[in-house]
Design an enzyme around this catalytic site. Structure first.
Site, PDB file in Angstrom:
ATOM      1  N   ALA A  87       8.532   0.185   0.575  1.00  0.00           N
ATOM      2  CA  ALA A  87       7.705  -0.079   1.751  1.00  0.00           C
ATOM      3  C   ALA A  87       7.430   1.219   2.495  1.00  0.00           C
ATOM      4  O   ALA A  87       8.323   2.044   2.678  1.00  0.00           O
ATOM      5  CB  ALA A  87       8.407  -1.071   2.666  1.00  0.00           C
TER       6      ALA A  87
ATOM      7  N   GLU B  15      11.068  -7.743 -12.501  1.00  0.00           N
ATOM      8  CA  GLU B  15      10.725  -6.803 -11.411  1.00  0.00           C
ATOM      9  C   GLU B  15      11.997  -6.107 -10.915  1.00  0.00           C
ATOM     10  O   GLU B  15      13.013  -6.753 -10.662  1.00  0.00           O
ATOM     11  CB  GLU B  15      10.054  -7.551 -10.253  1.00  0.00           C
TER      12      GLU B  15
ATOM     13  N   LYS C  80     -10.805  -8.101  -6.419  1.00  0.00           N
ATOM     14  CA  LYS C  80      -9.822  -7.282  -7.162  1.00  0.00           C
ATOM     15  C   LYS C  80     -10.186  -7.261  -8.639  1.00  0.00           C
ATOM     16  O   LYS C  80     -10.131  -6.216  -9.284  1.00  0.00           O
ATOM     17  CB  LYS C  80      -8.400  -7.845  -6.987  1.00  0.00           C
TER      18      LYS C  80
HETATM   19  P1  FAD Z   1      -4.776  -6.873  -0.049  1.00  0.00           P
HETATM   20  O1  FAD Z   1      -5.391  -7.289  -1.327  1.00  0.00           O
HETATM   21  O2  FAD Z   1      -5.407  -5.751   0.675  1.00  0.00           O
HETATM   22  O3  FAD Z   1      -4.730  -8.187   0.855  1.00  0.00           O
HETATM   23  C1  FAD Z   1      -4.152  -8.187   2.158  1.00  0.00           C
HETATM   24  C2  FAD Z   1      -4.939  -9.173   3.032  1.00  0.00           C
HETATM   25  O4  FAD Z   1      -6.272  -8.685   3.252  1.00  0.00           O
HETATM   26  C3  FAD Z   1      -5.124 -10.561   2.400  1.00  0.00           C
HETATM   27  O5  FAD Z   1      -5.111 -11.489   3.435  1.00  0.00           O
HETATM   28  C4  FAD Z   1      -6.492 -10.488   1.738  1.00  0.00           C
HETATM   29  O6  FAD Z   1      -7.113 -11.757   1.613  1.00  0.00           O
HETATM   30  C5  FAD Z   1      -7.248  -9.578   2.713  1.00  0.00           C
HETATM   31  N1  FAD Z   1      -8.244  -8.741   2.039  1.00  0.00           N
HETATM   32  C6  FAD Z   1      -8.171  -8.180   0.805  1.00  0.00           C
HETATM   33  N2  FAD Z   1      -9.281  -7.446   0.553  1.00  0.00           N
HETATM   34  C7  FAD Z   1     -10.060  -7.533   1.667  1.00  0.00           C
HETATM   35  C8  FAD Z   1     -11.304  -7.011   2.030  1.00  0.00           C
HETATM   36  N3  FAD Z   1     -11.971  -6.207   1.184  1.00  0.00           N
HETATM   37  N4  FAD Z   1     -11.793  -7.290   3.268  1.00  0.00           N
HETATM   38  C9  FAD Z   1     -11.129  -8.076   4.142  1.00  0.00           C
HETATM   39  N5  FAD Z   1      -9.912  -8.632   3.837  1.00  0.00           N
HETATM   40  C10 FAD Z   1      -9.387  -8.364   2.621  1.00  0.00           C
HETATM   41  N6  FAD Z   1       4.715  -4.276  -1.268  1.00  0.00           N
HETATM   42  C11 FAD Z   1       5.187  -3.007  -1.321  1.00  0.00           C
HETATM   43  O7  FAD Z   1       5.260  -2.319  -0.286  1.00  0.00           O
HETATM   44  N7  FAD Z   1       5.614  -2.464  -2.498  1.00  0.00           N
HETATM   45  C12 FAD Z   1       5.557  -3.151  -3.665  1.00  0.00           C
HETATM   46  O8  FAD Z   1       5.952  -2.632  -4.710  1.00  0.00           O
HETATM   47  C13 FAD Z   1       5.053  -4.487  -3.660  1.00  0.00           C
HETATM   48  N8  FAD Z   1       4.985  -5.229  -4.788  1.00  0.00           N
HETATM   49  C14 FAD Z   1       4.410  -6.480  -4.769  1.00  0.00           C
HETATM   50  C15 FAD Z   1       4.285  -7.190  -5.965  1.00  0.00           C
HETATM   51  C16 FAD Z   1       3.715  -8.463  -5.975  1.00  0.00           C
HETATM   52  C17 FAD Z   1       3.574  -9.219  -7.279  1.00  0.00           C
HETATM   53  C18 FAD Z   1       3.307  -9.057  -4.750  1.00  0.00           C
HETATM   54  C19 FAD Z   1       2.713 -10.447  -4.755  1.00  0.00           C
HETATM   55  C20 FAD Z   1       3.431  -8.361  -3.547  1.00  0.00           C
HETATM   56  C21 FAD Z   1       3.982  -7.058  -3.530  1.00  0.00           C
HETATM   57  N9  FAD Z   1       4.124  -6.312  -2.370  1.00  0.00           N
HETATM   58  C22 FAD Z   1       4.628  -5.024  -2.404  1.00  0.00           C
HETATM   59  C23 FAD Z   1       3.748  -6.892  -1.082  1.00  0.00           C
HETATM   60  C24 FAD Z   1       2.273  -6.618  -0.723  1.00  0.00           C
HETATM   61  O9  FAD Z   1       2.096  -5.241  -0.483  1.00  0.00           O
HETATM   62  C25 FAD Z   1       1.944  -7.446   0.517  1.00  0.00           C
HETATM   63  O10 FAD Z   1       1.892  -8.802   0.169  1.00  0.00           O
HETATM   64  C26 FAD Z   1       0.714  -7.026   1.301  1.00  0.00           C
HETATM   65  O11 FAD Z   1       0.709  -7.760   2.534  1.00  0.00           O
HETATM   66  C27 FAD Z   1      -0.625  -7.326   0.625  1.00  0.00           C
HETATM   67  O12 FAD Z   1      -0.827  -6.563  -0.467  1.00  0.00           O
HETATM   68  P2  FAD Z   1      -2.155  -6.784  -1.357  1.00  0.00           P
HETATM   69  O13 FAD Z   1      -2.166  -5.759  -2.370  1.00  0.00           O
HETATM   70  O14 FAD Z   1      -2.265  -8.211  -1.788  1.00  0.00           O
HETATM   71  O15 FAD Z   1      -3.255  -6.503  -0.225  1.00  0.00           O
END
Ligand code: FAD
Length: 293
Positions: free
Chosen positions: A54, A19, A167
């Protein structure tokens, strides 16, 4: 050069991936990053991912770097993309740029609202699943994030897993985990995910702790648990930077060897533009990589 999308590579073999992130100072530093990527390429990763800054910053760098990886280094790349700060037009524009540059994989995320972010966050895409749904009109291979210790906003791992399954239903073909230091969390996540029917490969994300500062960074970023025996060692070697680094690399190697022995489909190293980290970890694993990837 024949390229395979990440899900296709995962169907054939274990993956080693790194990464990276776009230069913080904007595109002025891009040559330095390209030199870093040239060195990372020599370690033969199956793919390299590029974060999306971010709040949607550095989005330009994101595509340019993913393109350099794919079109100059001939390595599969995956562009991270966050829905939180984006409008439909923003996503369409980035997708057009990705297509133009022949980039076929997207890690679809929500992102976190930065403290100083003034516009409305998640106006168009409340969750990663909303972004995945929107992206279904394009032909990209989608990956998603998952959380061995549960996402910080989730009341329980069970809730989080329900959304992880969504997802997959919305098109995620594989997952990459948040950083963890206790492999038992990963094994629990995989086992619980399989129980509810999630079938996609779940790639563990590993980040060596190479300095006391890196512990703080992990604490702020994701608060991953550090097991007590490892914590005690980190404290003992805290004042000896060389030995501290050695411990960090060796601990990651131990994690990786254990993960491979228990069937992990690949290893995603959060090298974060640090060639030394990538070289030290893969160097210690030379024979393992030859035999098991
Ligand atoms: P979501 O899947 O939306 O989840 C966020 C929260 O909402 C979780 O608690 C989930 O359980 C809940 N949730 C999900 N779907 C729903 C729904 N339909 N209804 C109600 N609740 C729901 N951040 C950046 O800014 N840039 C990056 O490039 C980046 N890369 C990353 C790479 C990896 C491998 C990881 C693990 C994280 C990365 N992040 C990055 C951080 C990430 O954006 C954060 O962890 C963020 O808080 C959650 O992103 P997510 O896509 O998992 O969100």
């Amino acid at each position: 050069m024949i390229f395979m999308r990440i899900d296709e590579i995962l169907n054939k073999k274990r993956t080693l991936s790194f990464e990276t992130f776009p230069p913080k100072k904007g595109l002025d530093d891009i040559d330095k990053l390209k030199a870093t990527l040239d060195e990372l390429a020599k370690l033969n990763p199956d793919f390299i991912s590029v974060t999306y800054g971010a709040g949607g910053t550095n989005s330009k760098g994101n595509v340019e770097i993913a393109s350099y990886i794919k079109n100059h280094l001939n390595i599969e790349s995956i562009a991270h993309l966050t829905g939180g700060p984006s409008s439909y037009e923003d996503i369409d524009r980035v997708c057009a740029e990705l297509k133009k540059n022949n980039i076929e994989n997207i890690l679809a995320l929500r992102g976190d609202k930065p403290i100083d972010y003034e516009s409305e966050y998640c106006k168009y895409f409340k969750h990663a699943t909303d972004l995945m749904e929107y992206l279904s009109k394009y032909d990209f291979t989608l990956g998603g994030a998952c959380y061995p210790e549960g996402h910080i906003e989730s009341d329980s791992l069970k809730d989080d897993l329900v959304h992880m399954k969504e997802k997959e239903e919305k098109g995620a073909k594989f997952f990459i985990t948040q950083i963890f230091y206790d492999n038992e969390y990963y094994y629990r996540l995989v086992s619980e995910a399989r129980k509810i029917g999630i079938k996609s490969p779940i790639i563990p994300g590993i980040m060596p702790l190479t300095s006391p500062k890196s512990i703080q960074r992990v604490k702020q970023m994701c608060g991953s648990t550090i097991p007590l025996n490892y914590k005690n060692m980190l404290e003992f070697y805290m004042d000896n930077p060389k030995v501290f680094k050695e411990l960090g690399y060796n601990y990651s190697v131990y994690q990786i060897m254990d993960l491979l022995a228990k069937g992990a489909p690949g290893i995603h190293l959060y090298v974060m533009n640090n060639v030394e980290t990538a070289k030290e970890v893969t160097g210690r694993l030379e024979n393992v990589i030859k035999e098991y990837f």
